[in-house]
Design a protein around this motif. Structure first.
Motif, PDB file in Angstrom:
ATOM      1  N   THR A   1       0.926  -1.185  -0.105  1.00 44.76           N
ATOM      2  CA  THR A   1      -0.014   0.137   0.255  1.00 44.76           C
ATOM      3  C   THR A   1       0.878   1.148   0.106  1.00 44.76           C
ATOM      4  OG1 THR A   1       0.053  -0.092   2.578  1.00 44.76           O
ATOM      5  CG2 THR A   1      -1.860  -1.238   1.242  1.00 44.76           C
ATOM      6  N   ASP A   2       0.425   2.425  -0.196  1.00 42.70           N
ATOM      7  CA  ASP A   2       0.992   3.729  -0.059  1.00 42.70           C
ATOM      8  C   ASP A   2       1.726   3.813   1.399  1.00 42.70           C
ATOM      9  OD1 ASP A   2       0.255   4.372  -2.580  1.00 42.70           O
ATOM     10  OD2 ASP A   2      -1.238   5.692  -1.835  1.00 42.70           O
ATOM     11  N   LYS A   3       1.029   3.366   2.488  1.00 44.33           N
ATOM     12  CA  LYS A   3       1.762   3.451   3.796  1.00 44.33           C
ATOM     13  C   LYS A   3       2.959   2.611   3.575  1.00 44.33           C
ATOM     14  CE  LYS A   3       0.108   2.597   8.351  1.00 44.33           C
ATOM     15  NZ  LYS A   3      -0.686   1.886   9.390  1.00 44.33           N
ATOM     16  N   GLY A   4       2.404   1.367   2.965  1.00 49.00           N
ATOM     17  CA  GLY A   4       3.682   0.308   3.016  1.00 49.00           C
ATOM     18  C   GLY A   4       4.908   1.136   2.293  1.00 49.00           C
ATOM     19  N   GLN A   5       4.729   1.769   1.233  1.00 46.14           N
ATOM     20  CA  GLN A   5       5.813   2.578   0.560  1.00 46.14           C
ATOM     21  C   GLN A   5       6.481   3.530   1.168  1.00 46.14           C
ATOM     22  OE1 GLN A   5       6.569   2.247  -2.994  1.00 46.14           O
ATOM     23  NE2 GLN A   5       4.774   1.439  -4.063  1.00 46.14           N
TER      24      GLN A   5
END
Lengths: 106, 195
Positions: free
Chosen positions: A75-79
């Motif tokens: 996810t974006d959060k993961g990125q």
């Protein structure tokens, strides 16, 4: 290598690999264990935790035979989290590198 | 170790983790095994490279405990606890309370019997002592005085024994009641604690 240390690094490895594309469990585990010697089973608890924390989402896709495969998608959060860990990692590696060079020249 | 052994060891070491979560965890490993088999690996080989299932189980349990602390009381847990206490409440209203009331009634009746036995024994003795003073009010009913003395003592002793017996019985009754209430509380609490 120390087990705890490996576990910390493993988190970064999983994040980095999943930045390339979506992987299903077995594939991801193999990609990592080809490079790092670790009990393969330990990647699943890690994936589960990171998914719970919102760094990955999962979806199922049919495979030829056997149960459908669970794919992991970053996810974006993961990125963002990966970038942060990567910065920390690079800083750590260069600090250790500096220390080693100083020792060698002293 | 083959697939079946690996999965059953893992399942066993996941005790305490909610059932649905357990299923999800086991699914990951089942999928891993079938992918490995498709790739031409043997079950034993796959199990070996996965590592010790007990160690894996432990890491899931630790994670689950940490989750409980982090998450605290999530809405679903509280809802579940409410449901548990409601259904428990329903059971209590329909079965336990009538049962309790019935047993309580029996106990009260037995108490009354024991006390009246003891009181009547004492009354016989007191009556015997007072008889010479109030011959007009107290008759012996044609029974001999020694018989009445022994009967009085006997009935009093029997009554006293019954009272002691009832005391023990009541203690048991209240202990069991307390234990049942605690059992109820434990069930409700357990529901709350679950992640």
């Amino acid at each position: 290598m120390n087990v705890q240390f490996k576990k910390g690094v493993l988190e970064l490895c999983v994040l980095v690999v999943l930045c390339r594309r979506d992987y299903y469990g077995y594939e991801l585990v193999h990609t990592i264990s080809e490079n790092i010697d670790i009990a393969e089973g330990t990647i699943y608890p890690l994936l589960r935790r990171l998914t719970k924390e919102g760094y990955f989402t999962t979806y199922l896709r049919e495979s030829g035979e056997g149960p459908s495969r669970k794919y992991y998608q970053i996810t974006d959060k993961g990125q963002t989290y990966k970038e942060q860990l990567l910065t920390e990692w690079n800083h750590f590696v260069s600090s250790v590198g500096n220390l080693i060079r100083e020792e060698a020249t002293a | 170790m083959n697939k079946e052994q690996f999965l059953s060891q893992l399942r066993r070491s996941l005790s305490g983790i909610p059932e649905e979560e357990k299923k999800e965890i086991l699914y990951d490993y089942e999928e891993h095994f079938s992918s490995g088999l498709e790739n031409g690996q043997e079950e034993e080989e796959i199990a070996r490279s996965l590592g010790n299932p007990r160690v894996l189980g432990k890491s899931y349990r630790i994670e689950s405990l940490l989750d409980e602390q982090r998450g605290g009381h999530r809405a679903s847990n509280i809802l579940r606890a409410v449901f548990a206490s409601l259904s428990l409440g329903f059971f209590n209203v329909i079965i336990t309370i009538p049962l309790f009331a019935g047993l309580f009634g029996v106990l009260a009746g037995l108490w009354a019997g024991a006390v009246s036995l003891a009181v009547s024994g004492v009354a016989v003795l007191v009556g015997l002592m007072l008889q010479p003073l109030f011959p007009a009010f107290i008759g012996l009913g044609g029974l001999s005085i020694p018989f009445l003395i022994f009967a009085g003592i006997g009935i009093s002793a029997l009554g006293l024994l019954s009272v002691i017996g009832m005391w023990k019985l009541s203690q048991l009754f209240f202990r069991m009641t307390a234990r049942y209430v605690q059992f109820n509380l434990r069930i409700i609490k357990k529901q709350e604690v679950r992640a």
